[in-house]
Design a protein around this motif. Sequence first.
Motif, mmCIF file in Angstrom:
data_model
loop_
_atom_site.group_PDB
_atom_site.id
_atom_site.type_symbol
_atom_site.label_atom_id
_atom_site.label_comp_id
_atom_site.label_asym_id
_atom_site.label_seq_id
_atom_site.Cartn_x
_atom_site.Cartn_y
_atom_site.Cartn_z
ATOM 1 N N GLY A 130 -1.270 6.996 4.651
ATOM 2 C CA GLY A 130 -1.037 6.108 5.784
ATOM 3 C C GLY A 130 -1.950 4.902 5.786
ATOM 4 O O GLY A 130 -1.500 3.768 5.990
ATOM 5 N N VAL A 131 -3.243 5.118 5.564
ATOM 6 C CA VAL A 131 -4.198 4.007 5.582
ATOM 7 C C VAL A 131 -3.922 3.037 4.436
ATOM 8 O O VAL A 131 -3.955 1.814 4.629
ATOM 9 N N TRP A 132 -3.622 3.553 3.246
ATOM 10 C CA TRP A 132 -3.346 2.642 2.115
ATOM 11 C C TRP A 132 -2.056 1.864 2.352
ATOM 12 O O TRP A 132 -1.986 0.683 2.038
ATOM 13 N N HIS A 133 -1.050 2.506 2.918
ATOM 14 C CA HIS A 133 0.204 1.802 3.203
ATOM 15 C C HIS A 133 -0.017 0.684 4.223
ATOM 16 O O HIS A 133 0.445 -0.458 4.024
ATOM 17 N N ILE A 134 -0.731 0.982 5.289
ATOM 18 C CA ILE A 134 -0.949 -0.015 6.335
ATOM 19 C C ILE A 134 -1.859 -1.133 5.842
ATOM 20 O O ILE A 134 -1.620 -2.322 6.119
ATOM 21 N N THR A 135 -2.909 -0.800 5.099
ATOM 22 C CA THR A 135 -3.832 -1.822 4.607
ATOM 23 C C THR A 135 -3.145 -2.779 3.647
ATOM 24 O O THR A 135 -3.285 -4.008 3.760
ATOM 25 N N TRP A 136 -2.390 -2.243 2.695
ATOM 26 C CA TRP A 136 -1.671 -3.118 1.757
ATOM 27 C C TRP A 136 -0.557 -3.883 2.469
ATOM 28 O O TRP A 136 -0.249 -5.022 2.087
ATOM 29 N N GLY A 137 0.044 -3.257 3.492
ATOM 30 C CA GLY A 137 1.061 -3.975 4.256
ATOM 31 C C GLY A 137 0.484 -5.186 4.979
ATOM 32 O O GLY A 137 1.072 -6.272 4.972
ATOM 33 N N TRP A 138 -0.683 -5.012 5.600
ATOM 34 C CA TRP A 138 -1.321 -6.146 6.266
ATOM 35 C C TRP A 138 -1.755 -7.199 5.253
ATOM 36 O O TRP A 138 -1.690 -8.403 5.540
ATOM 37 N N ALA A 139 -2.217 -6.767 4.092
ATOM 38 C CA ALA A 139 -2.575 -7.735 3.056
ATOM 39 C C ALA A 139 -1.368 -8.570 2.662
ATOM 40 O O ALA A 139 -1.475 -9.789 2.421
ATOM 41 N N LYS A 140 -0.199 -7.945 2.618
ATOM 42 C CA LYS A 140 1.019 -8.684 2.287
ATOM 43 C C LYS A 140 1.377 -9.672 3.386
ATOM 44 O O LYS A 140 1.720 -10.824 3.118
ATOM 45 N N TRP A 141 1.301 -9.225 4.652
ATOM 46 C CA TRP A 141 1.632 -10.134 5.760
ATOM 47 C C TRP A 141 0.690 -11.336 5.777
ATOM 48 O O TRP A 141 1.101 -12.455 6.099
ATOM 49 N N LEU A 142 -0.583 -11.109 5.443
ATOM 50 C CA LEU A 142 -1.570 -12.185 5.488
ATOM 51 C C LEU A 142 -1.634 -13.002 4.201
ATOM 52 O O LEU A 142 -2.385 -13.974 4.121
ATOM 53 N N GLY A 143 -0.865 -12.602 3.182
ATOM 54 C CA GLY A 143 -0.839 -13.347 1.926
ATOM 55 C C GLY A 143 -2.032 -13.086 1.027
ATOM 56 O O GLY A 143 -2.422 -13.970 0.247
ATOM 57 N N PHE A 144 -2.604 -11.864 1.107
ATOM 58 C CA PHE A 144 -3.809 -11.559 0.346
ATOM 59 C C PHE A 144 -3.574 -10.616 -0.828
ATOM 60 O O PHE A 144 -4.543 -10.190 -1.463
ATOM 61 N N THR A 145 -2.340 -10.244 -1.138
ATOM 62 C CA THR A 145 -2.107 -9.324 -2.239
ATOM 63 C C THR A 145 -2.318 -10.029 -3.574
ATOM 64 O O THR A 145 -2.251 -11.264 -3.655
ATOM 65 N N PRO A 146 -2.571 -9.277 -4.654
ATOM 66 C CA PRO A 146 -2.753 -9.925 -5.962
ATOM 67 C C PRO A 146 -1.555 -10.763 -6.392
ATOM 68 O O PRO A 146 -1.722 -11.798 -7.040
ATOM 69 N N GLU A 147 -0.338 -10.329 -6.050
ATOM 70 C CA GLU A 147 0.844 -11.090 -6.447
ATOM 71 C C GLU A 147 0.950 -12.425 -5.716
ATOM 72 O O GLU A 147 1.695 -13.312 -6.142
ATOM 73 N N GLN A 148 0.235 -12.579 -4.594
ATOM 74 C CA GLN A 148 0.327 -13.805 -3.804
ATOM 75 C C GLN A 148 -0.772 -14.814 -4.133
ATOM 76 O O GLN A 148 -0.945 -15.786 -3.423
ATOM 77 N N VAL A 149 -1.502 -14.560 -5.214
ATOM 78 C CA VAL A 149 -2.523 -15.517 -5.654
ATOM 79 C C VAL A 149 -1.833 -16.809 -6.099
ATOM 80 O O VAL A 149 -0.878 -16.774 -6.875
ATOM 81 N N THR A 150 -2.317 -17.917 -5.608
ATOM 82 C CA THR A 150 -1.706 -19.206 -5.950
ATOM 83 C C THR A 150 -2.433 -19.926 -7.075
ATOM 84 O O THR A 150 -1.929 -20.916 -7.597
ATOM 85 N N VAL A 151 -3.610 -19.441 -7.447
ATOM 86 C CA VAL A 151 -4.367 -20.066 -8.533
ATOM 87 C C VAL A 151 -3.647 -19.821 -9.850
ATOM 88 O O VAL A 151 -3.159 -18.719 -10.116
ATOM 89 N N GLN A 152 -3.554 -20.827 -10.685
ATOM 90 C CA GLN A 152 -2.890 -20.721 -11.978
ATOM 91 C C GLN A 152 -3.909 -20.780 -13.105
ATOM 92 O O GLN A 152 -5.078 -21.102 -12.894
ATOM 93 N N GLY A 153 -3.451 -20.458 -14.298
ATOM 94 C CA GLY A 153 -4.317 -20.516 -15.463
ATOM 95 C C GLY A 153 -5.155 -19.262 -15.623
ATOM 96 O O GLY A 153 -4.828 -18.180 -15.114
#
Length: 310
Positions: free
Chosen positions: A226-249
């Motif tokens: 439950g805690v991992w699901h909710i924590t990663w879910g909030w990271a997704k809503w806030l744009g903080f997941t590894p896949e949402q990194v905007t830095v290139q190179g």
Amino acid sequence: MADYDRNYNGLQELEPSPVEESPLGSKEDYFPSQHTPETPPQPTRTSTLGLSQHSPIWYLTRIQRYSSYVFTAYGVAHMVNTSIIPLITRSVPESNRYLLLTRPYYQGIPAEPLLIIAPLWAHVISGVALRIVRRNLNAKRYGDSGEKDGSKKSLFSSDFWPRVSGVSKLGYPFLPLLAGHIFVNRAIPQQFPGGQSNVNLSYVAHAFAKHPVVSYVGFSALIGVGVWHITWGWAKWLGFTPEQVTVQGGEREVWQKRRWYGINALAAAVAGLWMAGGFGVIGRGGEAPGYIGKMYDQMYQRIPVVGQWL
């Protein structure tokens, strides 16, 4: 970790998932013909109810997102009652006093339906609906007509289902774990005289004392998933997941690893805090005495499958 050890060489791999708002017109909407006169932009259309005509994905995404906000608020209140207050009082009977004071706010009418039942169902149903809608849009966009060799293709045999994210993979086992927790703590007590009024932190402490293996395994799975699901879910809503990194190179992989470690460290800290109060204080509270203890034993024997051995 294996997902972040690959060398992207400055490229980002994207799944063929439609964006929330996509044009529904033909190619002429993108590239007007030279013979087509230019027309002024049309005002945003609204329905008869005054709602703007967004796509189903737009509505479903917001239902899933905002329902998680409400359920998170309940989760925080529940964590305070079952972990933080026991850590402060170091006593199950003393912690029960605070639980009884706050129970009407999240275990009564209308708080319970508004904070638990409605957001939970809205979150689950909108998530399933999102997958179906995105599958159908992918099939339409990438040429699946629903037919192959003259026979109609089954919806569930399509190759156009969107990729299951890590957050969703945690959400699927969390749902039955949460449902089981609600059943044991809400449904079963209603079958006995006094109903929910008999259930407090002593009810949980009794389970740890009489059935430690089942209790520790069950609560560890519930809290961890439950805690991992909710924590990663909030990271997704806030744009903080590894896949949402905007830095290139070359810096992209470094930032992905930082976010991966950061999110998991936060989840581990929250889960550790919850377990510290739940296992360290409530788990050591001991058996309930007399008639109450016997009634608790009867309640746990009503649990399907494992109850016959309790």
